[in-house]
Write an enzyme that holds these catalytic residues in place. Structure first.
Site, PDB file in Angstrom:
ATOM      1  N   GLU A 163      13.012   8.110  77.534  1.00 44.17           N
ATOM      2  CA  GLU A 163      14.547   8.787  79.496  1.00 44.17           C
ATOM      3  C   GLU A 163      14.655   8.094  79.405  1.00 44.17           C
ATOM      4  OE1 GLU A 163      15.071  11.930  79.221  1.00 44.17           O
ATOM      5  OE2 GLU A 163      13.524  12.943  78.564  1.00 44.17           O
TER       6      GLU A 163
ATOM      7  N   HIS B 105      16.067   9.252  74.756  1.00 45.95           N
ATOM      8  CA  HIS B 105      16.714  10.370  75.931  1.00 45.95           C
ATOM      9  C   HIS B 105      17.287  10.014  76.894  1.00 45.95           C
ATOM     10  CE1 HIS B 105      15.460  14.462  73.440  1.00 45.95           C
ATOM     11  NE2 HIS B 105      14.839  13.357  72.581  1.00 45.95           N
TER      12      HIS B 105
ATOM     13  N   GLU C 162      23.491  13.365  76.581  1.00 44.93           N
ATOM     14  CA  GLU C 162      22.417  12.147  76.595  1.00 44.93           C
ATOM     15  C   GLU C 162      22.826  11.235  75.882  1.00 44.93           C
ATOM     16  OE1 GLU C 162      18.495  13.296  76.272  1.00 44.93           O
ATOM     17  OE2 GLU C 162      18.352  15.082  77.668  1.00 44.93           O
TER      18      GLU C 162
ATOM     19  N   HIS D 218      20.467  15.198  71.970  1.00 41.50           N
ATOM     20  CA  HIS D 218      20.878  16.192  72.757  1.00 41.50           C
ATOM     21  C   HIS D 218      22.463  15.558  73.243  1.00 41.50           C
ATOM     22  CE1 HIS D 218      17.279  17.290  74.234  1.00 41.50           C
ATOM     23  NE2 HIS D 218      17.582  18.243  73.984  1.00 41.50           N
TER      24      HIS D 218
END
Length: 456
Positions: free
Chosen positions: A290, A199, A88, A85
């Protein structure tokens, strides 16, 4: 000024230093850094592109290891991917710092770096979505730049194992974005064993499955993969080695994660995700990491964020040495491609198979396991293995499987040599006939002719 200095001055001016500071490097700066690093460290690095983004930017991958240019038998392939992404962005910084750390460690003869590079081939893709990064806003939560240049979420664009009875080769290429096609092609050329996709926007280690069709995999709100115990271990390995992730603290949505990990589907269902594709179709166990509550952290926070993640990034790579690895040999002692290697109680949707070198890699926690190996024209082989913990020694347990040819009845003599049809089957599956396999074929035909002459 001497003539030598006058000659060197243009090169001193145009070639930037290899010093890697903490800021958000542009795609061009990342490219230049990787090109320089690769040129300066040819014995342990190999820079290659897996394709281009929609706007034609190269998707650069740096491979690191003592044999970086090609696969070595018995050395597992590992990968990190970041910036899927585009907004990110911390993963870009972390992976560049990781590259710098590994190279400096090797140059300084530090044991941890030497062990990793000796035992593992590490592939690092700092940005999978360079076009999205170019459009990204620096806000912590907004989505500007998330998608690729065509406005597509790349983590929703992979063929989905739960979407129906189709298989990946039946999905039309035009439905896949350029960046996704590049990764799929990459997975077909390298036999990756373990992977993580970095991410931002949360602080948690997420593991497959991300999707479900409501079948037997759906248990207590989670979509449970056959290797769930291994996935939980891998997720905890990252979380526990991270400075704060294991505390399970929420970011902005008040979601609490026990031990700092989550099953992807239990967090929220996701169709067409990359980690499920890696696991189901490429037999590569992948996590989604994440790594920051803020998708675009302030540059001043980057040194501390690197410090929080460094130990976890290195510990996770080392987990590629879990379980057991080896080769499968046919009745003529030749390694075979596409032999099915299954573990009892772990019936994967797409069975794990040997690669073009006849190798298999199976990430497993310590314990006793029953293996079944099948290959056309050979007896089914079942063996029980006691698997120890390998990461501490930077090597999984090694075990080779030796197959026996099926015996035939009637006028046809017993032939322990591979038939022509076996070689044709390998070629049909995308394999290649190596020199050893050609030797086996020639010898086999010669022995077969000799046997027939005796019978006649």
């Amino acid at each position: 000024m001497s003539s030598l200095l006058l000659f060197l001055l243009p090169f001193i001016i145009i070639i930037p230093t290899l010093t890697l500071d903490f800021h958000y490097h542009s795609n061009r700066e990342i490219e230049q850094y990787l090109l320089q690093l690769n040129a300066s460290n040819p014995s342990i690095t190999y820079l290659y592109s897996i394709g281009q983004s929609v706007r034609g930017q190269q998707l650069w991958v740096l491979a690191l290891g003592l044999s970086p240019h090609r696969h070595t038998i018995g050395i597992p392939e590992f990968k990190y991917v970041a910036n899927m992404h585009g907004n990110e962005v911390l993963g870009r910084v972390l992976l560049l710092q990781l590259i710098d750390d590994l190279v400096r460690g090797y140059r300084n003869n530090e044991t941890w770096s030497l062990q990793l590079l000796k035992s593992t081939r590490i592939h690092i893709l700092p940005t999978m979505n360079p076009d999205g990064f170019d459009e990204a806003d620096t806000d912590c939560q907004y989505t500007q730049g998330r998608y690729n240049y065509n406005g597509i979420d790349l983590n929703r664009n992979f063929p989905d194992a739960f979407a129906g009875p189709q298989r990946p080769q039946q999905f039309t290429e035009e439905n896949r974005e350029a960046e996704v096609r590049a990764v799929i092609g990459w997975l077909r050329t390298e036999s990756f064993v373990l992977s993580a996709n970095l991410h931002g926007g949360a602080l948690v280690a997420s593991y497959p499955y991300d999707n479900s069709n409501g079948g037997s995999e759906l248990v207590a709100g989670a979509s449970v993969a056959p290797d769930n115990d291994v996935f939980v271990h891998l997720a905890k390995m990252y979380s526990n080695n991270h400075a704060t992730m294991s505390q399970g603290k929420s970011c902005l949505d008040n979601t609490l994660f026990q031990d700092g990990i989550t099953n992807g589907y239990q967090w929220y269902p996701l169709i067409g995700g990359m980690q499920d594709y890696n696991y189901v179709w490429a037999q590569c166990l992948e996590l989604t990491l994440e790594v920051s509550c803020c998708k675009f952290p302030p540059e001043g926070d980057l040194p501390a964020l690197w410090k929080e993640n460094r130990k976890a990034l290195l510990a996770f790579i080392q987990q590629v040495h879990l379980g057991v690895k080896g080769r499968v040999f046919d009745g003529f002692a030749v390694p075979v491609h596409n032999a099915v290697v299954e573990v009892k109680g772990r019936m994967n949707m797409s069975p794990f198979r040997t690669n073009q070198h006849g190798e298999y890699y199976r990430l497993l926690l310590p314990g006793t396991y029953s293996f079944t190996v099948t290959y056309p024209g050979h007896e089914v082989l079942t063996e029980t293995l006691n698997v120890p913990y390998g990461p501490d020694k930077y090597s999984a347990m090694t075990h080779d499987f030796l197959l026996r040819r099926l015996r035939t009845t009637g006028r046809t003599p017993v032939n322990p040599i591979l038939s022509i049809s076996d070689y044709a089957l390998d070629l049909e599956r995308g394999g290649a006939i190596t020199r050893s396999r050609w030797t086996g074929l020639v010898v086999g035909l010669s022995l077969t002719a000799a046997l027939w002459s005796l019978i006649d």
